[in-house]
Design an enzyme around this catalytic site. Structure first.
Site, mmCIF file in Angstrom:
data_model
loop_
_atom_site.group_PDB
_atom_site.id
_atom_site.type_symbol
_atom_site.label_atom_id
_atom_site.label_comp_id
_atom_site.label_asym_id
_atom_site.label_seq_id
_atom_site.Cartn_x
_atom_site.Cartn_y
_atom_site.Cartn_z
ATOM 1 N N GLN A 97 0.829 -1.198 0.000
ATOM 2 C CA GLN A 97 0.000 0.000 0.000
ATOM 3 C C GLN A 97 0.871 1.259 0.000
ATOM 4 O O GLN A 97 0.349 2.365 -0.102
ATOM 5 C CB GLN A 97 -0.902 0.007 1.240
ATOM 6 C CG GLN A 97 -1.908 -1.140 1.268
ATOM 7 C CD GLN A 97 -2.575 -1.265 2.631
ATOM 8 O OE1 GLN A 97 -2.017 -1.846 3.561
ATOM 9 N NE2 GLN A 97 -3.759 -0.707 2.754
ATOM 10 N N ILE A 99 3.721 4.012 -1.282
ATOM 11 C CA ILE A 99 4.013 4.655 -2.570
ATOM 12 C C ILE A 99 5.470 5.084 -2.660
ATOM 13 O O ILE A 99 5.848 5.803 -3.574
ATOM 14 C CB ILE A 99 3.096 5.880 -2.782
ATOM 15 C CG1 ILE A 99 3.339 6.937 -1.691
ATOM 16 C CG2 ILE A 99 1.632 5.464 -2.808
ATOM 17 C CD1 ILE A 99 2.585 8.253 -1.924
ATOM 18 N N HIS A 115 -1.405 1.373 -4.362
ATOM 19 C CA HIS A 115 -1.843 2.762 -4.246
ATOM 20 C C HIS A 115 -1.006 3.716 -5.091
ATOM 21 O O HIS A 115 -1.006 4.919 -4.842
ATOM 22 C CB HIS A 115 -1.834 3.194 -2.777
ATOM 23 C CG HIS A 115 -2.867 2.488 -1.963
ATOM 24 N ND1 HIS A 115 -2.870 2.497 -0.582
ATOM 25 C CD2 HIS A 115 -3.928 1.729 -2.329
ATOM 26 C CE1 HIS A 115 -3.901 1.778 -0.133
ATOM 27 N NE2 HIS A 115 -4.549 1.307 -1.179
ATOM 28 N N CYS A 126 -6.148 14.334 -19.632
ATOM 29 C CA CYS A 126 -5.712 13.466 -20.735
ATOM 30 C C CYS A 126 -5.015 12.220 -20.190
ATOM 31 O O CYS A 126 -4.926 12.031 -18.978
ATOM 32 C CB CYS A 126 -4.807 14.239 -21.703
ATOM 33 S SG CYS A 126 -3.110 14.505 -21.138
ATOM 34 N N GLY A 182 2.977 -4.415 8.985
ATOM 35 C CA GLY A 182 2.935 -2.959 9.068
ATOM 36 C C GLY A 182 1.713 -2.305 8.471
ATOM 37 O O GLY A 182 1.779 -1.164 8.040
ATOM 38 N N THR A 183 0.603 -3.026 8.416
ATOM 39 C CA THR A 183 -0.635 -2.414 7.933
ATOM 40 C C THR A 183 -1.770 -2.723 8.895
ATOM 41 O O THR A 183 -1.883 -3.844 9.398
ATOM 42 C CB THR A 183 -1.010 -2.899 6.520
ATOM 43 O OG1 THR A 183 -2.311 -2.407 6.184
ATOM 44 C CG2 THR A 183 -1.007 -4.411 6.403
ATOM 45 N N SER A 226 8.265 -4.960 11.871
ATOM 46 C CA SER A 226 8.809 -5.744 10.756
ATOM 47 C C SER A 226 10.335 -5.762 10.775
ATOM 48 O O SER A 226 10.952 -6.796 10.510
ATOM 49 C CB SER A 226 8.323 -5.161 9.432
ATOM 50 O OG SER A 226 6.922 -5.132 9.371
#
EC number: 2.3.1.286
Length: 240
Positions: A97, A99, A115, A126, A182-183, A226
């Protein structure tokens, strides 16, 4: 702490990691939630929306420029490195998740960014999309077509890129082991990935200092970070 699953992981071939802001927080990247989610007294969770962008695109771009500088100065931690190292021993796919690209920096080759990516930009009108190679002189920056450019990330309330999401579901359905690291599993639809793995009778392991939305569904819960746990966990596969 791994004794209960030691026998179960001997025959594991495919491992899928589902990672979130917690693993990057250990590299110094602030999360959206809690006190870390404030920027110049603005709530980051409210800035990361399409409504906030159209209401004040300059403000949102300034925030992303600062986030980008913070991310570019960050380095993969021992959690990222352990996941990359595991590729030498098993088939590993990362569904993140985040970026920030830290999994790729650590050496992971199979990463699906659910994400989006902070290093990419796209036009609001465009089909222009590209990597952001330099800082823009104007804010908000404009596309060649004259419309506003935006970060190529998924904001709250927006749909995930369907090609990426479909691949993520396939990997979740095929894995023997899923590690959720970690989420908080609070954001949909990424929080449904463990359910796809469970349908394949995959082993589910949660690594998180705090309770999550799906802790009750896990086969093993490790209340730690983690960076602390994954290097030790990887050593199990070196033994087999």
């Amino acid at each position: 702490m791994f004794e209960s699953i030691k026998d179960q992981i001997k025959n594991v071939k495919k491992i899928v990691f589902v990672t979130g802001a917690g693993i990057s927080q250990e590299s110094g990247i602030p999360t959206f939630r809690g006190k870390d989610g404030l920027w110049r007294n603005y709530d980051a969770m409210k800035l990361a929306t399409i409504d906030a962008f159209y209401e004040n695109p300059r403000l949102v771009w300034e925030w992303y420029n600062e986030r980008r500088k913070n991310i570019f100065s960050a380095h993969p931690n021992n959690g990222h490195k352990a996941i990359a190292e595991l590729e030498k021993l098993r088939d590993v796919v990362v569904l993140t998740q985040n970026i920030d690209g830290l999994h790729q920096k650590a050496g992971s080759s199979k990463v699906l960014e659910l994400h989006g990516s902070i290093v990419k930009i796209k036009c609001t009108v465009c089909d222009f999309i590209d990597e952001m190679m330099t800082d823009f002189s104007e804010s908000p920056p404009l596309c060649k077509c004259g419309n506003i450019l935006r970060p190529d990330v998924v904001w709250f309330g927006e749909a995930l890129p369907q090609d990426v999401w479909q691949k993520a579901i396939i990997h979740a359905n095929q894995c023997d082991l899923m590690i959720i690291a970690g989420t908080s599993l609070a954001v949909s639809p990424a929080n449904t990935l463990p359910m796809y793995a469970k349908q394949n009778n995959a082993l589910l392991i949660e690594i998180n200092p705090e309770n999550t939305e799906m802790s009750s569904e896990m086969d093993l819960i490790i209340r730690n970070t983690s960076a602390n746990i994954l290097p030790e966990f990887i050593s199990l596969f070196k033994e087999n």
